[in-house]
Write a protein that holds these residues in place. Structure first.
Motif, PDB file in Angstrom:
ATOM      1  N   SER A 249      21.593  49.790  93.261  1.00 14.95           N
ATOM      2  CA  SER A 249      22.375  48.531  93.518  1.00 14.95           C
ATOM      3  C   SER A 249      23.319  48.622  92.189  1.00 14.95           C
ATOM      4  CB  SER A 249      21.449  47.561  93.395  1.00 14.95           C
ATOM      5  OG  SER A 249      22.194  46.112  92.969  1.00 14.95           O
TER       6      SER A 249
ATOM      7  N   LYS B 276      21.598  44.804  97.437  1.00 15.12           N
ATOM      8  CA  LYS B 276      21.210  43.304  97.511  1.00 15.12           C
ATOM      9  C   LYS B 276      22.105  42.443  97.901  1.00 15.12           C
ATOM     10  CE  LYS B 276      20.408  43.037  92.910  1.00 15.12           C
ATOM     11  NZ  LYS B 276      19.896  42.382  91.600  1.00 15.12           N
TER      12      LYS B 276
ATOM     13  N   GLN C  39      25.073  52.746  98.002  1.00 14.99           N
ATOM     14  CA  GLN C  39      23.759  52.028  97.680  1.00 14.99           C
ATOM     15  C   GLN C  39      22.614  52.313  98.424  1.00 14.99           C
ATOM     16  OE1 GLN C  39      25.205  48.157  95.298  1.00 14.99           O
ATOM     17  NE2 GLN C  39      25.431  48.018  97.615  1.00 14.99           N
TER      18      GLN C  39
ATOM     19  N   LYS D 129      32.164  38.213 109.019  1.00 10.58           N
ATOM     20  CA  LYS D 129      32.270  38.404 107.771  1.00 10.58           C
ATOM     21  C   LYS D 129      32.640  39.787 107.589  1.00 10.58           C
ATOM     22  CE  LYS D 129      28.590  38.424 104.271  1.00 10.58           C
ATOM     23  NZ  LYS D 129      27.307  37.634 103.646  1.00 10.58           N
TER      24      LYS D 129
ATOM     25  N   GLN E 213      22.544  37.885  99.352  1.00  7.84           N
ATOM     26  CA  GLN E 213      22.137  36.611  98.791  1.00  7.84           C
ATOM     27  C   GLN E 213      20.961  36.330  99.655  1.00  7.84           C
ATOM     28  OE1 GLN E 213      25.428  34.575 100.164  1.00  7.84           O
ATOM     29  NE2 GLN E 213      27.021  35.374  99.173  1.00  7.84           N
TER      30      GLN E 213
HETATM   31  C1  BTN Z   1      25.865  38.883 100.528  1.00  6.35           C
HETATM   32  O1  BTN Z   1      26.947  38.332 101.399  1.00  6.35           O
HETATM   33  O2  BTN Z   1      24.633  38.654 100.985  1.00  6.35           O
HETATM   34  C2  BTN Z   1      26.299  39.451  99.433  1.00  6.35           C
HETATM   35  C3  BTN Z   1      26.291  40.885  99.323  1.00  6.35           C
HETATM   36  C4  BTN Z   1      26.888  41.451  97.975  1.00  6.35           C
HETATM   37  C5  BTN Z   1      26.700  43.040  98.124  1.00  6.35           C
HETATM   38  C6  BTN Z   1      27.308  43.775  97.072  1.00  6.35           C
HETATM   39  S1  BTN Z   1      27.532  45.431  97.157  1.00  6.35           S
HETATM   40  C7  BTN Z   1      27.714  45.479  95.329  1.00  6.35           C
HETATM   41  C8  BTN Z   1      26.863  44.591  94.600  1.00  6.35           C
HETATM   42  N1  BTN Z   1      25.439  45.540  94.462  1.00  6.35           N
HETATM   43  C9  BTN Z   1      24.668  44.836  95.181  1.00  6.35           C
HETATM   44  O3  BTN Z   1      23.393  45.306  95.453  1.00  6.35           O
HETATM   45  N2  BTN Z   1      25.158  43.704  96.038  1.00  6.35           N
HETATM   46  C10 BTN Z   1      26.191  43.706  95.694  1.00  6.35           C
END
Ligand code: BTN
Length: 244
Positions: free
Chosen positions: A18, A47, A43, A113, A49
């Protein structure tokens, strides 16, 4: 506009678990410069939300994390979220799209989205000391199996250049960061101008029950203000779900 600090130091990776995790680790070194960015083509454990997994195909989405050291009071944490969502939304709209910010900080085109944001803050003495801002944008992902997602390529009828989009994000983050520090009311105004379904009807789900309401605004605590049967109601993140 030329960027002074956002994206001046970029770490480009092919594959990482990530980009947020990678930058969190790097930023333990206090000398890591503000505006440092980590970008990855793939990735393996992105991750999302609320502990969700963020799924993205290699080379088909933008995965980036930006380090800021805002030193803002924690009471302004939602304003900080607003500034990031706004910056991503504006960068996407540079392609003549009509992206909107779906509360609290998803980016939608139509009712799907296209981008997600995961902000991980570290707080010291009531200040947001360090913020790792993770941004994921669907560029040309296979969206056929994801009914609630869309991609930029779907709307643009061609695949946008990820590097160009990244630079647009950097420029908007930098421009709005200065606004946030000088005159934060503009950020609040612009967030509302770009708010998904503002003054429009929306169906929600709360504790197993559906209801309709008119989205009025988002208050400084980050609660969604909805008019339900003529009364204003205030909802926290995770309390209600948008239904389409
Ligand atoms: C969501 O809408 O749930 C949030 C998503 C966020 C994704 C980005 S990709 C780059 C960064 N690294 C991660 O592990 N997550 C964020």
């Amino acid at each position: 506009m030329y960027c002074l600090f956002v994206g001046q130091h970029i770490i480009e990776l092919y594959s990482v678990d990530s980009t947020n995790n990678y930058l969190i680790n790097l930023s333990k070194d206090e000398s890591l410069v503000e505006g440092t960015v980590v970008v990855a083509k793939e990735q393996t454990a992105g991750k999302g939300q609320r502990n969700n997994h963020w799924y993205s195909e290699a080379n088909k989405s933008l995965c980036a994390s930006i380090l800021l050291k805002p030193k803002l009071d924690v009471t302004q944490h939602f304003l900080f979220n607003m500034f990031i969502s706004l910056s991503v939304c504006q960068a996407i709209n540079n392609y003549s799209l009509n992206a909107k910010i779906k509360w609290p900080n998803d980016i939608f085109i139509g009712d799907k989205k296209v981008a997600g944001i995961l902000i991980e803050n570290s707080i010291r003495a009531n200040k947001i000391e360090k913020s790792i801002i993770g941004i994921g944008i669907n560029i040309n992902n296979n969206i056929s199996k994801l009914p609630s997602a869309t991609s930029l390529a779907f709307f643009l009828k061609k695949t946008p250049d990820i590097q160009e989009l990244l630079e647009l994000i950097f420029k908007n983050v930098e421009k709005n960061y200065l606004l946030l520090k000088q005159k934060s009311s503009i950020i609040n105004e612009l967030y509302h101008q770009n708010l998904f379904k503002k003054d429009g009807f929306q169906k929600f789900l709360k504790n197993g029950e559906y209801f309709d309401g008119i989205i009025k605004s988002v208050n400084e605590n980050g609660q969604l203000v909805v008019e339900v049967n003529g009364c204003l109601k205030f909802y926290n993140m995770g309390e209600i779900k948008f239904m389409f």
